[in-house]
Design a protein around this motif. Structure first.
Motif, PDB file in Angstrom:
ATOM      1  N   THR A  20      31.993  36.232  54.570  1.00 11.70           N
ATOM      2  CA  THR A  20      32.868  36.922  53.297  1.00 11.70           C
ATOM      3  C   THR A  20      32.216  38.072  53.357  1.00 11.70           C
ATOM      4  OG1 THR A  20      33.568  34.741  52.625  1.00 11.70           O
ATOM      5  CG2 THR A  20      33.989  36.667  51.174  1.00 11.70           C
ATOM      6  N   GLN A  21      30.639  38.053  52.957  1.00 14.64           N
ATOM      7  CA  GLN A  21      29.544  38.583  52.631  1.00 14.64           C
ATOM      8  C   GLN A  21      29.855  40.249  53.427  1.00 14.64           C
ATOM      9  OE1 GLN A  21      27.280  39.718  49.398  1.00 14.64           O
ATOM     10  NE2 GLN A  21      29.119  38.483  49.048  1.00 14.64           N
ATOM     11  N   ALA A  22      29.922  39.114  54.358  1.00 13.54           N
ATOM     12  CA  ALA A  22      29.927  41.145  55.794  1.00 13.54           C
ATOM     13  C   ALA A  22      31.838  41.182  55.757  1.00 13.54           C
ATOM     14  CB  ALA A  22      29.549  40.229  56.851  1.00 13.54           C
ATOM     15  N   ALA A  23      32.444  40.860  55.641  1.00 17.69           N
ATOM     16  CA  ALA A  23      34.266  41.048  54.678  1.00 17.69           C
ATOM     17  C   ALA A  23      34.136  42.292  54.425  1.00 17.69           C
ATOM     18  CB  ALA A  23      34.554  39.970  54.874  1.00 17.69           C
ATOM     19  N   TRP A  24      33.233  42.144  52.489  1.00 22.06           N
ATOM     20  CA  TRP A  24      33.518  43.400  51.541  1.00 22.06           C
ATOM     21  C   TRP A  24      32.561  44.694  52.314  1.00 22.06           C
ATOM     22  CZ3 TRP A  24      37.549  42.532  48.299  1.00 22.06           C
ATOM     23  CH2 TRP A  24      37.646  41.203  47.904  1.00 22.06           C
ATOM     24  N   ALA A  25      31.898  44.008  52.609  1.00 20.80           N
ATOM     25  CA  ALA A  25      30.345  45.044  53.017  1.00 20.80           C
ATOM     26  C   ALA A  25      32.233  46.418  54.320  1.00 20.80           C
ATOM     27  CB  ALA A  25      29.211  44.858  53.185  1.00 20.80           C
ATOM     28  N   ASN A  26      32.005  45.630  55.347  1.00 22.68           N
ATOM     29  CA  ASN A  26      33.132  46.325  56.497  1.00 22.68           C
ATOM     30  C   ASN A  26      34.467  46.482  55.613  1.00 22.68           C
ATOM     31  OD1 ASN A  26      30.656  45.234  57.504  1.00 22.68           O
ATOM     32  ND2 ASN A  26      32.149  43.550  58.826  1.00 22.68           N
ATOM     33  N   GLN A  27      35.058  46.065  54.700  1.00 18.87           N
ATOM     34  CA  GLN A  27      36.354  45.999  54.130  1.00 18.87           C
ATOM     35  C   GLN A  27      36.769  46.195  52.644  1.00 18.87           C
ATOM     36  OE1 GLN A  27      39.468  45.033  56.409  1.00 18.87           O
ATOM     37  NE2 GLN A  27      40.946  45.582  54.701  1.00 18.87           N
ATOM     38  N   PRO A  28      35.361  47.261  52.043  1.00 20.45           N
ATOM     39  CA  PRO A  28      35.484  46.751  50.514  1.00 20.45           C
ATOM     40  C   PRO A  28      36.590  47.338  49.887  1.00 20.45           C
ATOM     41  CG  PRO A  28      34.531  49.065  50.826  1.00 20.45           C
ATOM     42  CD  PRO A  28      35.169  48.349  52.573  1.00 20.45           C
ATOM     43  N   ARG A  29      37.959  47.903  50.658  1.00 21.00           N
ATOM     44  CA  ARG A  29      38.757  48.708  49.976  1.00 21.00           C
ATOM     45  C   ARG A  29      40.426  47.819  50.148  1.00 21.00           C
ATOM     46  NH1 ARG A  29      40.452  52.985  51.377  1.00 21.00           N
ATOM     47  NH2 ARG A  29      41.994  53.442  49.506  1.00 21.00           N
ATOM     48  N   ARG A  30      41.071  46.373  49.610  1.00 20.67           N
ATOM     49  CA  ARG A  30      41.767  45.665  50.578  1.00 20.67           C
ATOM     50  C   ARG A  30      42.832  45.939  49.236  1.00 20.67           C
ATOM     51  NH1 ARG A  30      40.019  41.886  53.877  1.00 20.67           N
ATOM     52  NH2 ARG A  30      37.652  42.585  54.327  1.00 20.67           N
ATOM     53  N   LEU A  31      44.308  45.869  50.238  1.00 20.50           N
ATOM     54  CA  LEU A  31      45.616  45.415  49.380  1.00 20.50           C
ATOM     55  C   LEU A  31      45.933  44.425  49.020  1.00 20.50           C
ATOM     56  CD1 LEU A  31      46.842  47.097  46.540  1.00 20.50           C
ATOM     57  CD2 LEU A  31      48.000  48.602  48.968  1.00 20.50           C
ATOM     58  N   ARG A  32      46.675  43.614  48.389  1.00 22.35           N
ATOM     59  CA  ARG A  32      47.780  42.105  48.650  1.00 22.35           C
ATOM     60  C   ARG A  32      46.836  40.592  49.213  1.00 22.35           C
ATOM     61  NH1 ARG A  32      53.285  43.732  50.325  1.00 22.35           N
ATOM     62  NH2 ARG A  32      53.656  45.847  50.789  1.00 22.35           N
ATOM     63  N   LEU A  33      45.923  40.971  48.158  1.00 24.13           N
ATOM     64  CA  LEU A  33      44.827  39.364  48.038  1.00 24.13           C
ATOM     65  C   LEU A  33      46.008  38.590  47.171  1.00 24.13           C
ATOM     66  CD1 LEU A  33      41.738  41.263  47.225  1.00 24.13           C
ATOM     67  CD2 LEU A  33      42.109  40.535  49.753  1.00 24.13           C
ATOM     68  N   PHE A  35      23.340  40.523  45.321  1.00 21.40           N
ATOM     69  CA  PHE A  35      24.845  40.392  47.182  1.00 21.40           C
ATOM     70  C   PHE A  35      25.859  40.644  46.230  1.00 21.40           C
ATOM     71  CE2 PHE A  35      24.422  37.254  43.713  1.00 21.40           C
ATOM     72  CZ  PHE A  35      25.731  37.094  42.937  1.00 21.40           C
ATOM     73  N   TYR A  36      26.959  41.096  47.362  1.00 22.94           N
ATOM     74  CA  TYR A  36      27.501  42.202  47.436  1.00 22.94           C
ATOM     75  C   TYR A  36      29.098  41.973  46.250  1.00 22.94           C
ATOM     76  CZ  TYR A  36      26.246  44.918  51.302  1.00 22.94           C
ATOM     77  OH  TYR A  36      25.598  45.368  51.917  1.00 22.94           O
ATOM     78  N   ALA A  37      29.788  42.300  45.731  1.00 22.40           N
ATOM     79  CA  ALA A  37      31.114  42.119  44.513  1.00 22.40           C
ATOM     80  C   ALA A  37      32.394  43.071  44.870  1.00 22.40           C
ATOM     81  CB  ALA A  37      30.773  41.689  43.313  1.00 22.40           C
ATOM     82  N   PRO A  38      33.401  43.045  44.723  1.00 21.92           N
ATOM     83  CA  PRO A  38      33.878  43.589  45.293  1.00 21.92           C
ATOM     84  C   PRO A  38      35.068  43.853  44.082  1.00 21.92           C
ATOM     85  CG  PRO A  38      35.238  41.458  44.843  1.00 21.92           C
ATOM     86  CD  PRO A  38      33.814  41.431  45.047  1.00 21.92           C
ATOM     87  N   LEU A  39      35.189  45.464  43.515  1.00 23.63           N
ATOM     88  CA  LEU A  39      35.512  46.480  42.327  1.00 23.63           C
ATOM     89  C   LEU A  39      36.957  45.814  42.392  1.00 23.63           C
ATOM     90  CD1 LEU A  39      34.925  50.036  42.719  1.00 23.63           C
ATOM     91  CD2 LEU A  39      33.349  48.424  41.377  1.00 23.63           C
ATOM     92  N   LEU A  40      37.525  44.609  42.726  1.00 23.45           N
ATOM     93  CA  LEU A  40      38.512  43.981  41.633  1.00 23.45           C
ATOM     94  C   LEU A  40      39.035  44.552  40.496  1.00 23.45           C
ATOM     95  CD1 LEU A  40      40.246  41.761  43.450  1.00 23.45           C
ATOM     96  CD2 LEU A  40      39.027  39.651  41.108  1.00 23.45           C
ATOM     97  N   THR A  41      39.825  44.973  40.447  1.00 18.46           N
ATOM     98  CA  THR A  41      41.273  45.707  39.864  1.00 18.46           C
ATOM     99  C   THR A  41      42.854  44.886  40.137  1.00 18.46           C
ATOM    100  OG1 THR A  41      41.761  47.081  38.078  1.00 18.46           O
ATOM    101  CG2 THR A  41      40.448  47.554  40.269  1.00 18.46           C
ATOM    102  N   SER A  42      43.987  44.711  39.340  1.00 18.46           N
ATOM    103  CA  SER A  42      44.613  44.516  39.687  1.00 18.46           C
ATOM    104  C   SER A  42      45.869  44.887  38.446  1.00 18.46           C
ATOM    105  CB  SER A  42      45.144  44.124  40.436  1.00 18.46           C
ATOM    106  OG  SER A  42      44.703  42.922  40.617  1.00 18.46           O
ATOM    107  N   PHE A  43      47.151  44.824  38.435  1.00 14.37           N
ATOM    108  CA  PHE A  43      48.412  44.639  37.527  1.00 14.37           C
ATOM    109  C   PHE A  43      48.675  43.360  38.206  1.00 14.37           C
ATOM    110  CE2 PHE A  43      50.996  45.897  33.658  1.00 14.37           C
ATOM    111  CZ  PHE A  43      50.135  44.534  32.922  1.00 14.37           C
ATOM    112  N   SER A  44      49.038  42.308  38.583  1.00 17.31           N
ATOM    113  CA  SER A  44      49.235  41.088  39.807  1.00 17.31           C
ATOM    114  C   SER A  44      50.516  40.665  38.560  1.00 17.31           C
ATOM    115  CB  SER A  44      48.203  40.341  39.588  1.00 17.31           C
ATOM    116  OG  SER A  44      47.330  40.588  40.668  1.00 17.31           O
ATOM    117  N   PRO A  45      51.599  40.361  39.355  1.00 19.82           N
ATOM    118  CA  PRO A  45      52.796  40.260  39.113  1.00 19.82           C
ATOM    119  C   PRO A  45      53.033  38.660  39.633  1.00 19.82           C
ATOM    120  CG  PRO A  45      53.379  41.064  40.994  1.00 19.82           C
ATOM    121  CD  PRO A  45      52.008  41.494  40.600  1.00 19.82           C
TER     122      PRO A  45
END
Length: 682
Positions: free
Chosen positions: A574-587, A666-676
């Motif tokens: 999971t940490q490797a996934a965030w480091a390799n692709q920090p920008r993610r949509l449709r979570l 450890f890594y943490a995502p910049l999580l921000t959304s206005f989720s429906p």
């Protein structure tokens, strides 16, 4: 102990020539401090500079400021104070572009008590920094000067400016530059054994106020201060105003105080939802104590005639009190003097904006909606109540370093082997670590670094100024006060807000005085929202949208803990996934029975983390309000990567897997959304 701050007398031929504050270092096992880029051995609480220094200190790379702060500094060279005695050459060499004032607060004696009226762009921060530099140059110990600033970002800019103006830049670290809330907590926690953060800033302020009024030890500590500078005083209201007055009354009568304020930019009187109109008026109370009034009048932020008309003419209208419908007048003038129409906020296209543009809106909901529409287009958020973003290079460096200390050689080796990407080079990164956690100039104590970076307000030299790392800045006018940019897009509400206090007019004025070159004015939507514990949500037909990404939405166990990951290998992936692709949509955020019905973060292929109990509790309150149940939210989003840090004594460690339990990074995502989501009937 190395790293401890000491007050040290500097002697030359046996005579004390200065008093400084420095972190304790070591040289060949003996106590030492840095001064004038040299290491000097301590003798008691003194150093003798008449001879040769014990050892040179490798100079760090020049510190990088955020782009806007760097540009602002280059435009405003620190001004001259009065001779004699002579000031450092950085102040004397004022150059042709130095600002001028109707009054000159920098030239006032250190024991003067002043209220400086300063409109936007007139060099208020500039004057505050020059006043500090002049006092240090005239012999006042930097450690005896305190500057209360409104925001943590301003603290960094102010400290950098002061450092550039001093003969010994390290003295800037000794000046106490702090927000009022941080000062209150320092008093509260330092003099009360039972001190605890309750989640209420007002409780923290009131506890410090009581101590200042009743505890002689607190007052004795305050009395050591020789000069107090207060910035943005017009926004200090209610208990905070009482706290400042208690500080003023607790100082020695011969201690100086400089207060900077602009009544035209007073926009926080009702920010907490309480009517403070009958509370303490700080500026009036200071005037009643005999403070002398001064003015800064020349605008340096812009030379554009339209913007100057807003900065000066519209400010006069606001302060005169003679306009019948001031809100309508202010809005009309801002639109008339703007350089272009920005249109409807719904049509905002971030990919057409320059990276240094500032986009301002009246409320949090409008910013969240605009940010959601931007998807993964690079942008930054400037909102209150966002997580602090420690830069990701810190986690990249230390996530698997389990030893307590790291040497400079090992640091440099890791930096180059891991190809660290940061806004500065390896030498500057090392210098920043040494500054806050150095055992010496050659060794950093990572436990000490963790303690500092795990604080609610870690040093800004390790953080990004905004939530995000690139692109235009989207923010509320309140959160962007003090910010400036070449181009500003200002979106105003179409419908008037009933306001007998004039605050809406002042809010619009603050937004319109952020640009240096161009102002574009558009129209914001008529959105309505509700808040739960500061979290915004709104109804949209049969669905609702909920803000995701509040400061406590992600905790350590949600990223590297046993609560969400059965094995170390799962957390590593999971940490490797965030480091390799920090920008993610449709979570997808989903409540799962396997983790006690906590919400998890998923990308459709793997679990990327889990959300906190606080997040679940807020969702539960929203569901209770609707008399429905909520088990998922769609379209979660991460716009980048940050470092999360856990202190060596944190209770979170018990739930964490190795190596992060030992390293604390450890890594943490910049999580921000206005989720429906679509709530279901119970």
């Amino acid at each position: 102990m190395s790293g401890e701050q000491l007050e040290v007398h500097v002697r030359e031929n046996g005579r004390v020539v200065a008093t400084i504050q420095r972190p304790l270092r070591e040289l060949d096992g003996k106590p030492a401090i840095t001064y004038r880029k040299q290491l000097w051995l301590l003798s008691g609480n003194s150093i003798e500079i008449g001879g040769t220094a014990a050892a040179p200190v490798p100079p760090p790379a020049p510190q990088q400021l955020p782009a806007d702060a760097e540009e602002a500094f280059e435009r405003e060279i620190l001004v001259r104070s009065q001779p004699p005695p002579p000031l450092p050459p950085e102040i004397e060499d004022i150059g042709a572009n130095a600002p001028t004032w109707q009054d000159d607060p920098v030239a006032e004696p250190p024991d003067a008590r002043l209220i400086v009226d300063a409109g936007p762009g007139t060099g208020k921060t500039h004057a505050a920094c020059a006043r500090v530099a002049a006092m240090v140059g005239n012999g006042i110990p930097a450690s005896r000067i305190c500057l209360v600033s409104f925001t943590r970002t301003a603290v960094v800019e102010i400290r950098n400016r002061i450092a550039r103006a001093l003969e010994e830049p390290g003295d800037a670290a000794s000046v106490r530059i702090i927000t009022l809330d941080a000062f209150a907590w320092a008093v509260h926690s330092g003099f009360m054994k039972e001190a605890a953060l309750t989640g209420s800033y007002e409780d923290n302020i009131n506890a410090a106020l009581q101590l200042l009024r009743e505890d002689q030890d607190v007052r004795d500590d305050l009395a050591r201060m020789e000069h107090l500078i207060v910035d943005e005083a017009q926004d200090i209201v209610g208990p905070r105003a009482d706290l400042i007055l208690a500080m003023v009354d607790g100082l020695n009568p011969d201690s100086g105080i400089t207060v900077f304020a602009d009544r035209a930019q007073a926009i926080y009187a009702f920010a907490e939802g309480e009517d403070d109109s009958n509370g303490t008026n700080l500026l009036d109370a200071l005037a009643a104590r005999g403070f002398r009034q001064m003015q800064l009048t020349e605008v340096h932020r812009t030379a554009d005639p339209n913007l100057l008309a807003i900065f000066t003419g519209l400010r006069r209208d606001l302060l005169s009190g003679r306009k019948v419908n001031i809100e309508k007048h202010v809005k009309s003038e801002i639109r008339r003097l703007a350089h272009a129409d920005a249109g409807e906020v719904a049509n905002l296209k971030l990919d057409t904006l320059p990276d240094d543009a500032l986009v301002l809106m009246r409320n949090r909901l409008d910013v969240l909606i605009a940010s959601s529409h931007a998807g993964l287009l690079p942008h930054r958020l400037r909102l209150s109540g966002m997580p602090i973003c420690v830069r990701s290079w810190v986690a990249q460096m230390f996530w698997d370093h389990s030893q307590r200390r790291i040497s400079r050689d090992d640091f440099e080796k890791r930096w180059h082997e891991r190809d660290i990407q940061a806004p500065f080079d390896c030498a500057e990164a090392w210098s920043r670590c040494v500054e806050v956690a150095g055992d010496s100039v050659y060794v950093v104590d990572l436990h000490a670094l963790r303690k500092v970076l795990a604080r609610t307000n870690p040093p800004m030299q390790f953080c990004t100024p905004e939530f995000g790392t690139a692109g235009p800045i989207l923010g509320t006018i309140h959160a962007s006060k003090g910010r400036e940019a070449p181009t500003v897009y200002l979106y105003l509400q179409e419908t008037a807000v009933a306001d007998e206090t004039g605050e809406e007019s002042r809010v619009m004025f603050v937004g319109a005085t952020r640009p240096r070159e161009r102002l574009l004015v558009g129209t914001a939507g008529a959105h309505c929202g509700t808040k739960v514990n500061g979290r915004v949500w709104r109804r949209t037909g049969s669905s609702i949208q909920v803000e995701v990404g509040r400061p406590h939405d992600i905790e350590p166990s949600g990223l590297v803990g046993r609560s969400f990951f059965a094995r170390q290998e799962d957390a590593l992936a999971t940490q490797a996934a965030w480091a390799n692709q920090p920008r993610r949509l449709r979570l997808m955020l989903r409540a799962e029975s396997t983790v006690g019905w906590h919400f998890t973060i998923n990308d459709g292929e793997q679990r990327l983390g889990g959300l906190s109990e606080r997040f679940g509790a807020d969702i539960g309150k929203i569901a209770w309000h609707l008399n429905k149940s909520i088990s998922w939210l769609a379209y979660g989003r991460s716009i980048g990567l940050r470092t999360m840090v856990v202190a060596p004594d944190s209770p979170h460690l018990e739930s964490m897997l190795e190596p992060w339990k030992s390293s604390g990074f450890f890594y943490a995502p910049l999580l921000t959304s206005f989720s429906p989501t679509k709530p279901k009937s119970r």
